[in-house]
Design an enzyme around this catalytic site. Structure first.
Site, short mmCIF file in Angstrom:
data_model
loop_
_atom_site.label_atom_id
_atom_site.label_comp_id
_atom_site.label_asym_id
_atom_site.label_seq_id
_atom_site.Cartn_x
_atom_site.Cartn_y
_atom_site.Cartn_z
N HIS A 180 -27.11 -13.55 -50.41
CA HIS A 180 -26.07 -13.44 -51.43
C HIS A 180 -26.69 -13.49 -52.83
O HIS A 180 -26.16 -12.93 -53.78
CB HIS A 180 -25.05 -14.58 -51.31
CG HIS A 180 -24.10 -14.44 -50.18
ND1 HIS A 180 -24.44 -14.74 -48.88
CD2 HIS A 180 -22.80 -14.03 -50.15
CE1 HIS A 180 -23.39 -14.53 -48.10
NE2 HIS A 180 -22.39 -14.11 -48.85
N LYS B 288 -22.99 -9.71 -36.42
CA LYS B 288 -23.85 -9.74 -37.59
C LYS B 288 -25.00 -10.72 -37.38
O LYS B 288 -24.96 -11.52 -36.45
CB LYS B 288 -23.03 -10.14 -38.83
CG LYS B 288 -22.26 -11.46 -38.68
CD LYS B 288 -21.25 -11.62 -39.78
CE LYS B 288 -20.53 -12.96 -39.65
NZ LYS B 288 -19.44 -13.11 -40.62
N ASP C 157 -23.16 -5.51 -45.25
CA ASP C 157 -22.70 -6.72 -45.92
C ASP C 157 -22.28 -6.30 -47.32
O ASP C 157 -22.44 -5.13 -47.71
CB ASP C 157 -23.82 -7.77 -45.94
CG ASP C 157 -23.29 -9.20 -45.89
OD1 ASP C 157 -22.12 -9.41 -46.28
OD2 ASP C 157 -24.03 -10.09 -45.45
#
Length: 374
Positions: free
Chosen positions: A225, A212, A295
């Site tokens: 996020h 990643k 994700d």
């Protein structure tokens, strides 16, 4: 005129045949494909026949489970989610598999250093960060720490590590990569080499790896996020080098995407939702044939900007094979979310927004990955 009528008729016939083919796939098979594409999270370090985890595995037949040690939707204390002790985790993963009629991916993030779900507090060995390993840059050192982690994962019943992180440390102040020591180096060769050693150690223990965050998060100035991160002005093409080198060497089982905007690569969509990035770049240009994981699809970078139904359709059409939904972020825990997402995918296929063939392709890639695991 005759030729024009012929082409119109041919186009109509082709569309009609496609519609018939689409209708020929029963919803039960579409649900099977869609559920296999989900990697989901749940609460608790033990399960009963009535637990959410059992409903996901036994009844819905999800393809994967993702585990955490801290419940970010609850107390946010160590040991408040799925991981409390080594023995209890081993029992948990064994029970999960007992409810699954097919091979099950059980994954967590064990990069080492600041990002490690298996902590000494739960009886596991201490780990070191990617940054430390990159600074030492020694095969024996990286292999030692990676094999230690891989052996503990395997003993605990975890068969996929959502690591290594192959982001290049372009911005050392990046709050989610550089500041946490998650990058091996600013040198792409050091990143690729240490990532290869890390992966080899995991493969020796029978554990798959998901590298990643494609196409590179190391130059960002914010955390995806909590919102969409734009790296257009900071991203460097060299950030693709570790991915390309590891793909060329046949080392990568899976690639995890980043929820980042990079208008150098796609003028409109973030990487997770971008056909340009996932199919044209990662698959066609770099030659990756394995599983692409997103994700978490409920991160604010996605849900604050897209209806979740649209985001899911875009991600699948972009080329994503597994949709990660940990149910463990600020958008909250919803027990029936995996069931609703499966229905969203089935509805999207029936509405012509996603092809059944696209689901089948992902299903086959996931099957191939699972067959390689011990």
């Amino acid at each position: 005129m005759i030729k024009l009528r012929f082409y119109i008729a041919l186009a109509l016939m082709t569309a009609a045949m496609a519609a018939v083919a689409q209708q020929a796939v029963p919803d039960s098979l579409l649900r099977r494909y869609a559920a296999a594409m989900l990697m989901v999270g749940f609460k608790g370090d033990s399960i009963t026949p009535e637990s959410d985890a059992v409903r996901y595995v036994r009844d819905l037949h999800v393809g994967g489970i993702i585990l955490f040690d801290v419940d970010l939707t609850g107390t946010k204390q160590l040991g408040s989610r799925n991981i409390t002790t080594r023995q209890r985790l081993r029992q948990l993963t064994s029970r999960l598999r007992s409810y699954s009629s097919e091979p099950l991916l059980i994954a967590l993030d064990q990069e080492g250093g600041r990002v490690a779900r298996l902590k000494p507090q739960y009886g596991y060995e201490p780990t070191v960060s990617h940054r430390h390993l990159g600074e030492v840059n020694n095969r024996d050192t990286t292999m030692h720490y990676a094999r230690l982690m891989a052996d503990e994962l395997a003993w605990s019943g975890v068969n996929m590590n959502l690591a290594p992180d192959v982001d290049v440390n372009v911005n050392a102040e990046c709050p989610v990569i550089g500041q946490l020591g998650r990058s091996f180096s600013a040198d792409t060769a050091v990143v690729a080499q240490n990532a290869e050693w890390f992966i080899d150690a995991h493969h020796a223990a029978g554990v798959a790896c998901a590298v990643k965050h494609f196409p590179g998060h190391g130059s960002s100035a914010s955390d995806s996020h909590y919102g969409l991160t734009d790296v257009t002005d900071t991203w460097l093409p060299s950030e693709l080098h570790p991915f390309g080198q590891l793909i060329a060497r046949g080392k990568i089982d899976a690639v995890m995407t980043a929820h980042i905007f990079n208008r150098q690569l796609d003028a409109e969509l973030p990487a997770t939702l971008s056909h340009n990035m996932l199919t044209r770049l990662l698959r066609n240009r770099l030659g990756f044939k394995g599983v692409i994981l997103t994700d978490d699809m409920y991160m604010q970078g996605i849900v604050d900007n897209y209806a979740i139904e649209d985001a899911i359709a875009l991600a699948i059409n972009a080329g994503a094979d597994m949709l990660v939904m940990g149910n463990n972020i600020t958008t909250g825990y919803e027990p029936d979310r995996p069931f609703r997402v499966v229905q969203m995918i089935v509805d999207a296929v029936n509405a012509g927004k996603i092809s059944a063939e696209r689901l089948r392709e992902s299903y086959e890639r996931i099957k191939i990955l699972k067959k390689r695991l011990k």
